[in-house]
Scaffold this motif. Sequence first.
Motif, short mmCIF file in Angstrom:
data_model
loop_
_atom_site.label_atom_id
_atom_site.label_comp_id
_atom_site.label_asym_id
_atom_site.label_seq_id
_atom_site.Cartn_x
_atom_site.Cartn_y
_atom_site.Cartn_z
N ALA A 73 0.81 -1.22 0.00
CA ALA A 73 0.00 0.00 0.00
C ALA A 73 0.84 1.27 0.00
CB ALA A 73 -0.93 0.00 1.22
N LEU A 74 2.13 1.16 0.21
CA LEU A 74 2.99 2.33 0.35
C LEU A 74 2.93 3.30 -0.84
CD1 LEU A 74 5.06 3.68 2.25
CD2 LEU A 74 6.82 2.26 1.19
N PRO A 75 3.06 2.85 -2.08
CA PRO A 75 3.03 3.81 -3.18
C PRO A 75 1.69 4.55 -3.30
CG PRO A 75 3.98 1.74 -3.93
CD PRO A 75 3.41 1.50 -2.56
N ALA A 76 0.60 3.87 -3.05
CA ALA A 76 -0.72 4.49 -3.21
C ALA A 76 -1.15 5.30 -2.00
CB ALA A 76 -1.77 3.41 -3.50
N ALA A 77 -0.83 4.82 -0.81
CA ALA A 77 -1.34 5.45 0.41
C ALA A 77 -0.30 6.28 1.15
CB ALA A 77 -1.89 4.37 1.34
N GLY A 78 0.96 6.09 0.82
CA GLY A 78 1.99 6.90 1.45
C GLY A 78 2.55 6.30 2.74
N MET A 79 3.41 7.08 3.35
CA MET A 79 4.17 6.64 4.52
C MET A 79 3.30 6.26 5.72
SD MET A 79 7.38 6.73 3.62
CE MET A 79 8.41 6.97 5.03
N ALA A 80 2.07 6.69 5.75
CA ALA A 80 1.20 6.38 6.89
C ALA A 80 1.04 4.89 7.10
CB ALA A 80 -0.17 7.04 6.72
N VAL A 81 1.14 4.10 6.03
CA VAL A 81 0.98 2.64 6.19
C VAL A 81 2.09 2.05 7.04
CG1 VAL A 81 -0.31 2.38 4.04
CG2 VAL A 81 2.14 1.98 4.05
N LEU A 82 3.22 2.74 7.13
CA LEU A 82 4.33 2.21 7.92
C LEU A 82 3.99 2.12 9.41
CD1 LEU A 82 7.36 3.98 6.20
CD2 LEU A 82 6.42 1.70 5.77
N GLN A 83 3.00 2.88 9.85
CA GLN A 83 2.57 2.79 11.24
C GLN A 83 2.03 1.40 11.56
OE1 GLN A 83 -0.28 5.94 11.65
NE2 GLN A 83 1.26 7.55 11.46
N ALA A 84 1.53 0.70 10.57
CA ALA A 84 0.98 -0.63 10.78
C ALA A 84 2.07 -1.69 10.90
CB ALA A 84 0.04 -0.99 9.64
N LEU A 85 3.24 -1.41 10.38
CA LEU A 85 4.29 -2.43 10.32
C LEU A 85 4.73 -2.94 11.69
CD1 LEU A 85 5.75 -3.96 8.12
CD2 LEU A 85 7.47 -2.16 8.08
N PRO A 86 5.07 -2.09 12.66
CA PRO A 86 5.47 -2.64 13.97
C PRO A 86 4.33 -3.38 14.68
CG PRO A 86 5.44 -0.24 14.05
CD PRO A 86 5.22 -0.63 12.62
N ILE A 87 3.11 -2.95 14.46
CA ILE A 87 1.95 -3.63 15.07
C ILE A 87 1.82 -5.03 14.49
CG2 ILE A 87 -0.56 -3.56 15.35
CD1 ILE A 87 -0.27 -0.43 15.01
N ALA A 88 1.94 -5.12 13.18
CA ALA A 88 1.81 -6.42 12.52
C ALA A 88 2.94 -7.37 12.92
CB ALA A 88 1.80 -6.22 11.01
N LEU A 89 4.16 -6.86 12.93
CA LEU A 89 5.29 -7.72 13.26
C LEU A 89 5.27 -8.15 14.72
CD1 LEU A 89 8.09 -6.01 11.18
CD2 LEU A 89 6.75 -8.05 10.64
N SER A 90 4.84 -7.28 15.59
CA SER A 90 4.70 -7.65 16.99
C SER A 90 3.69 -8.78 17.16
CB SER A 90 4.27 -6.42 17.81
OG SER A 90 4.09 -6.77 19.16
N ALA A 91 2.57 -8.68 16.47
CA ALA A 91 1.54 -9.74 16.55
C ALA A 91 2.07 -11.04 15.96
CB ALA A 91 0.28 -9.30 15.80
N PHE A 92 2.78 -10.96 14.85
CA PHE A 92 3.33 -12.16 14.22
C PHE A 92 4.35 -12.83 15.15
CE2 PHE A 92 5.79 -14.80 11.42
CZ PHE A 92 4.90 -15.22 10.45
N ASP A 93 5.26 -12.03 15.70
CA ASP A 93 6.32 -12.57 16.55
C ASP A 93 5.81 -13.00 17.92
OD1 ASP A 93 8.04 -12.03 14.46
OD2 ASP A 93 8.78 -10.16 15.34
N GLU A 94 4.77 -12.34 18.41
CA GLU A 94 4.22 -12.66 19.73
C GLU A 94 3.69 -14.08 19.78
OE1 GLU A 94 0.30 -11.17 21.93
OE2 GLU A 94 1.85 -9.60 21.80
#
Length: 110
Positions: free
Chosen positions: A80-101
Amino acid sequence: MQVSDSYMTFAQEAPEQYAEWQNMAVAMGAANPLDAKTQALAYLSVLATARLHSGIPFHVLQAKQSGASREEVIGSILLALPAAGMAVLQALPIALSAFDEEETAAEDSR
């Protein structure tokens, strides 16, 4: 699986509407020609774009249970980065934390 407080409140405070919402969501998933893993990864991209962060942990685990790798979860958010911009990066640590948890919890139970 972790469900957001807002979703739990919806289920508890409006059970009839919640049941209908669940029925619709299941029917939409069944009618979709995409396999479960692809649907889960696409949904993560939508959540990241819409900044609906509270749903990300639940849907990351859903994607993982459907066979998605950590790299595929990252890719679905970055898609989603090219279409929606840098705001999608806020989801990345949340997603990785859930995956790793989930992996950490499984290791701790051994």
